[in-house]
Design a protein around this motif. Structure first.
Motif, short mmCIF file in Angstrom:
data_model
loop_
_atom_site.label_atom_id
_atom_site.label_comp_id
_atom_site.label_asym_id
_atom_site.label_seq_id
_atom_site.Cartn_x
_atom_site.Cartn_y
_atom_site.Cartn_z
N SER A 178 0.83 -1.20 0.00
CA SER A 178 0.00 0.00 0.00
C SER A 178 0.87 1.26 0.00
N VAL A 179 0.55 2.18 -0.89
CA VAL A 179 1.23 3.48 -0.96
C VAL A 179 0.15 4.56 -0.99
N VAL A 180 0.17 5.43 -0.01
CA VAL A 180 -0.87 6.45 0.14
C VAL A 180 -0.22 7.83 0.12
N GLY A 181 -0.67 8.68 -0.78
CA GLY A 181 -0.20 10.06 -0.79
C GLY A 181 -0.77 10.84 0.38
N THR A 225 -4.87 12.19 3.90
CA THR A 225 -4.69 11.77 2.52
C THR A 225 -4.66 12.98 1.59
N SER A 226 -3.81 12.90 0.58
CA SER A 226 -3.79 13.90 -0.48
C SER A 226 -4.80 13.50 -1.55
N ALA A 227 -5.21 14.45 -2.35
CA ALA A 227 -6.18 14.16 -3.41
C ALA A 227 -5.52 13.33 -4.50
N SER A 228 -6.19 12.25 -4.90
CA SER A 228 -5.75 11.45 -6.04
C SER A 228 -6.43 11.98 -7.30
N ARG A 232 -9.50 8.88 -6.95
CA ARG A 232 -9.30 7.43 -6.89
C ARG A 232 -7.81 7.14 -6.92
N PRO A 233 -7.33 6.31 -6.04
CA PRO A 233 -8.06 5.50 -5.07
C PRO A 233 -8.35 6.18 -3.72
N TYR A 234 -7.89 7.43 -3.55
CA TYR A 234 -8.08 8.07 -2.26
C TYR A 234 -8.68 9.46 -2.41
N VAL A 235 -9.72 9.72 -1.62
CA VAL A 235 -10.28 11.06 -1.54
C VAL A 235 -9.42 11.88 -0.58
N PRO A 236 -9.45 13.20 -0.67
CA PRO A 236 -8.58 14.02 0.19
C PRO A 236 -9.13 14.19 1.60
N GLY A 237 -8.22 14.48 2.52
CA GLY A 237 -8.61 14.90 3.86
C GLY A 237 -8.90 13.81 4.87
N VAL A 238 -8.73 12.54 4.50
CA VAL A 238 -9.01 11.46 5.45
C VAL A 238 -7.83 11.32 6.42
N PRO A 239 -8.07 11.34 7.73
CA PRO A 239 -6.97 11.18 8.69
C PRO A 239 -6.22 9.86 8.48
N VAL A 240 -4.91 9.94 8.46
CA VAL A 240 -4.08 8.75 8.25
C VAL A 240 -3.37 8.34 9.53
N SER A 279 -17.34 17.72 -2.30
CA SER A 279 -17.35 18.76 -3.34
C SER A 279 -16.15 19.68 -3.22
N THR A 280 -15.65 19.85 -1.99
CA THR A 280 -14.44 20.64 -1.77
C THR A 280 -13.50 19.86 -0.87
N ASN A 281 -12.23 20.15 -1.00
CA ASN A 281 -11.22 19.46 -0.20
C ASN A 281 -11.34 19.86 1.27
#
Length: 315
Positions: A178-181, A225-228, A232-240, A279-281
């Motif tokens: 797994s590689v997540v920006g 998370t950064s915006a993909s 896809r595969p990752y939406v922005p702003g999710v706590p990591v 709709s917005t980051n």
């Protein structure tokens, strides 16, 4: 006759116990009266077939022995059946529902803050191979597609890798592949984290690499998370996670650190699949409050100049 009846009784009780275990397990996964009934669809076709096969195999055997046993054995079977019903009710409606409700509440709060439209699902299987994967009881019939973000009430869980009509497979963020920006809160530095996989150390820490080799990293910094591309595969702003240790390696082209994920991958239950991105980051608005740093020695000495706790005088 006594020995023969005892042996027959043991067979009946053994078969009923096996059937009870299967019923308890599948009642939780697929029961229509549970707290998650409206949020999850019927489980995967594989698990459904297993349940039907279990019923086909055990029901005739139980019926045969119950029909041929005497009245004394029938009373034991009836008592056992009543106990099984009570255990099933207690397990599905009391114990498990508490954890489900808590996880669901946290999930809805996080998705609401981030503006994520989700499909709620439940973990129904854990991958047994080298890869860190789980199976969820939501599929294409629920609008789930590959490469969608999966989260829970704490943060990032992983991404969908395969979908059928009723289930989907999720590659967990702690998998070695797994590689997540990510983006660091405060500084805005960008980089990526990789999962530890099934390491022998069992630390569960992710490895962070930041593009700027001169970036200043410190324990306690939070990551999202950064915006993909096309989310896809990752939406922005999710706590990591949060940085727990900084690794400064001479000659390294990137800044390195170890990250403790927010999600406990060993207790996954109710999760959400993001089917519509925000709709917005949301940037860092979804992050939990940053924990206060522990008091320094100087602060402790100023609170107690004598170096010992203050004792209130006895009246």
């Amino acid at each position: 006759m006594g020995v023969h009846d005892t042996r027959r009784t043991r067979v009946v009780l053994g078969v009923l116990l096996v059937a009870a275990l299967a019923l308890i397990t599948f009642d939780y996964r697929y029961g229509s009266s549970g707290p998650m009934a409206r949020l999850r669809q019927v489980g995967g076709s594989v698990f459904g077939r297993v349940e039907r096969v279990t019923s086909v195999v055990t029901d005739p055997i139980v019926g045969f022995f119950v029909h041929n046993n005497g009245s004394s054995n029938n009373s034991s079977v009836t008592a056992l059946q009543k106990e099984v019903i009570q255990l099933r009710a207690q397990l599905s409606q009391e114990q498990l529902s508490k954890a489900d409700y808590r996880q669901l509440s946290q999930l809805l709060q996080l998705s609401g803050r981030g503006g994520y439209r989700i499909v709620a699902a439940t973990v129904i299987a854990i991958g047994q191979g080298y890869a860190q994967t789980v199976t969820l009881d939501a599929g294409s019939k629920d609008g789930v597609k590959p490469e969608e973000t999966v989260l829970d009430g704490q943060g990032l869980v992983g991404t969908v890798t395969a979908v059928n009509a009723q289930t989907c497979t999720v590659l967990l963020a702690n998998d070695a592949t797994s590689v997540v920006g990510v983006t660091l809160a405060g500084s805005g530095e960008i980089g990526w984290v990789t999962g530890p996989g099934k390491s022998r150390s069992g630390s569960g820490l992710m490895r962070l690499q930041v593009l700027d080799a001169n970036a200043v990293l410190s324990p306690g910094q939070q990551l999202v998370t950064s915006a993909s591309i096309r989310d896809r595969p990752y939406v922005p702003g999710v706590p990591v996670g949060v940085i727990s240790k900084v690794e400064n390696r001479a000659g390294s082209l990137t800044a390195l650190a170890l990250v403790r994920p927010y999600v406990d991958f060993t207790t996954l239950g109710v999760v959400g699949i993001v089917v519509v991105p925000p709709s917005t980051n949301p940037r860092f608005s979804v992050l939990p409050p940053k924990p206060a740093p522990p008091p320094t020695r100087a602060a402790k000495r100023s609170a107690h100049p004598s170096g010992s706790p203050t004792v209130s005088p006895t009246p």
